[in-house]
Design a protein around this motif. Structure first.
Motif, short mmCIF file in Angstrom:
data_model
loop_
_atom_site.label_atom_id
_atom_site.label_comp_id
_atom_site.label_asym_id
_atom_site.label_seq_id
_atom_site.Cartn_x
_atom_site.Cartn_y
_atom_site.Cartn_z
N ASP A 49 -22.13 62.29 36.91
CA ASP A 49 -21.58 61.36 35.92
C ASP A 49 -20.08 61.25 36.18
O ASP A 49 -19.33 62.17 35.87
CB ASP A 49 -21.84 61.89 34.51
N PRO A 50 -19.61 60.13 36.76
CA PRO A 50 -18.16 59.97 36.98
C PRO A 50 -17.38 59.83 35.68
O PRO A 50 -16.15 59.96 35.69
CB PRO A 50 -18.07 58.67 37.80
N SER A 51 -18.07 59.51 34.60
CA SER A 51 -17.47 59.34 33.29
C SER A 51 -16.42 58.23 33.34
O SER A 51 -16.56 57.26 34.07
CB SER A 51 -16.89 60.67 32.78
N VAL A 52 -15.35 58.41 32.56
CA VAL A 52 -14.28 57.40 32.52
C VAL A 52 -13.30 57.73 33.64
O VAL A 52 -12.27 58.36 33.43
CB VAL A 52 -13.60 57.39 31.14
N ASN A 53 -13.66 57.35 34.86
CA ASN A 53 -12.92 57.76 36.05
C ASN A 53 -12.14 56.57 36.60
O ASN A 53 -12.72 55.58 37.05
CB ASN A 53 -13.91 58.29 37.10
N HIS A 54 -10.81 56.68 36.59
CA HIS A 54 -9.96 55.60 37.08
C HIS A 54 -9.82 55.62 38.59
O HIS A 54 -9.19 54.72 39.16
CB HIS A 54 -8.58 55.70 36.42
N TYR A 55 -10.36 56.64 39.23
CA TYR A 55 -10.23 56.77 40.68
C TYR A 55 -11.48 56.31 41.43
O TYR A 55 -11.42 56.09 42.64
CB TYR A 55 -9.94 58.22 41.06
N LEU A 56 -12.61 56.19 40.74
CA LEU A 56 -13.86 55.83 41.38
C LEU A 56 -14.40 54.54 40.77
O LEU A 56 -14.72 54.49 39.59
CB LEU A 56 -14.90 56.94 41.21
N THR A 57 -14.48 53.50 41.57
CA THR A 57 -15.12 52.26 41.13
C THR A 57 -16.62 52.37 41.38
O THR A 57 -17.07 53.22 42.16
CB THR A 57 -14.57 51.07 41.92
N PRO A 58 -17.43 51.51 40.75
CA PRO A 58 -18.86 51.52 41.08
C PRO A 58 -19.11 51.32 42.58
O PRO A 58 -20.03 51.92 43.14
CB PRO A 58 -19.41 50.35 40.25
N GLU A 59 -18.30 50.48 43.20
CA GLU A 59 -18.44 50.26 44.65
C GLU A 59 -18.22 51.55 45.42
O GLU A 59 -18.96 51.87 46.37
CB GLU A 59 -17.46 49.18 45.12
N THR A 60 -17.20 52.32 45.02
CA THR A 60 -16.89 53.58 45.71
C THR A 60 -18.00 54.59 45.51
O THR A 60 -18.40 55.28 46.46
CB THR A 60 -15.56 54.15 45.18
N VAL A 61 -18.49 54.71 44.29
CA VAL A 61 -19.56 55.68 44.02
C VAL A 61 -20.80 55.31 44.81
O VAL A 61 -21.44 56.17 45.44
CB VAL A 61 -19.86 55.73 42.51
#
Length: 338
Positions: free
Chosen positions: A255-267
């Motif tokens: 769960d990346p949660s509210v992550n400003h470093y990971l976009t859906p594209e990156t995940v």
């Protein structure tokens, strides 16, 4: 141009009511959901009509999510009053040398915060036998625990004093495992191999090499210490270069949660294990219902196992109702996490 129909695999629904909403419908301060059995009962009675309007089962009453139970037993000072919605925590390690003398409490159940919350839970269960058997989050992950105990100075410790950094992380793991076992036994919950979830938001503060040296073994210790047969991880500060460590750790769900470093594209590109995505509360605040529906459909194209969203205030109920409709459309078996 000919129209195309994009096929998605079913996406699970992860939905919940935020404490701010529970406080609003009950007309009580948000902190009362941590402190006042009457307020808790009133809130969970008042949320029933909202749940029914959204077509989900009303959540069982519970003490509000409290993240500091474990660290409070180790000496971190927790302050919570009705004037502040969330607890305030003060670190208890003033210098690296103090790590050498860390010790677990003689009895986790008799530490002040835990004893108080267990007593609140007992009174809540007397009023509402269906109340959840929990006094809040059992623990934070080892990196976050170490940072809560020592403050921001911990983030330099692996570089300045790696031996003490390892010692603090080993203590964080050992005490969390023992605390979790003690609480489960007290509440007559099973202590056996099974699924283990871990939140560790501060782990992403370290560069990948330091992460591999310090974070990876600490996480492995947490999961192994609790006999995890299924491992889930919530960590909202990981960067793309950290994701490659999830597969060797046998993480089953991220769960990346509210992550400003990971976009859906990156995940989607770099996460080697199943993952979930979220519509953030801030997005619900500023976007229209149509925009949120379009966002949900867009997130579904990345193949998440689930998409999480929350209702934080009554004014946003029409938006969430619209999101719930599209979520059900894309889900195999809609469900609520309360």
């Amino acid at each position: 141009m000919a129209e195309q129909t994009v096929q998605h695999k079913p996406v699970g629904i992860s939905f919940g009511f935020m404490d701010s909403l529970l406080a609003e419908v009950a007309g009580v301060p948000q902190a009362a959901l941590h402190l006042d059995v009457d307020a808790i009962c009133r809130a969970y009675d008042a949320i029933v009509p909202v749940a029914r309007r959204l077509g989900i089962d009303p959540p069982a009453p519970r003490l509000a999510g409290f993240s500091y139970n474990h660290v409070s037993t180790l000496g971190a000072k927790v302050t919570l009053t009705l004037d502040t919605p969330e607890p305030h925590l003060a670190p208890c390690i003033g210098s690296p040398a103090e790590i050498d003398n860390l010790a677990e409490p003689a009895d986790y159940l008799n530490t002040p915060v835990v004893a108080e919350r267990l007593e609140l839970l007992e009174r809540l269960r007397q009023r509402r036998p269906d109340a959840a058997l929990t006094i809040g989050h059992e623990y934070q992950g080892p990196i976050t625990t170490a940072a809560l105990l020592m403050g921001p100075d911990f983030f330099m410790l692996p570089y300045d004093d790696p031996d003490r950094a390892r010692r603090l992380l080993e203590f964080s793991v050992r005490s969390a495992v023992n605390y979790s076992r003690t609480i489960k036994q007290h509440l007559d919950l099973p202590v056996r191999p099974g699924g283990v979830g871990m939140p560790d938001d501060f782990a992403g503060m370290f560069d990948p090499a330091t992460f591999a040296e310090f974070v990876v073994p600490a996480w492995e210790g947490m999961y192994a210490g609790q006999q995890a047969t299924r491992r889930s991880l919530h960590s909202e500060m990981l960067r793309e270069d950290h994701l490659r460590y999830l597969a060797p750790l046998k993480i089953d769900m991220y769960d990346p949660s509210v992550n400003h470093y990971l976009t859906p594209e990156t995940v989607k590109r770099s996460c080697p294990v199943p993952f979930g995505l979220r519509i953030w509360p801030s997005e619900v605040m500023v976007r229209s219902a149509d925009e949120l529906v379009a966002q949900y459909r867009h997130l579904a194209t990345f193949g998440p196992a689930w998409i999480m969203f929350h209702l934080d205030c009554l004014a946003h109920e029409p938006k969430i109702a619209a999101v719930m409709e599209v979520a059900r459309e894309l889900a195999e078996e809609p469900a609520s996490d309360g």
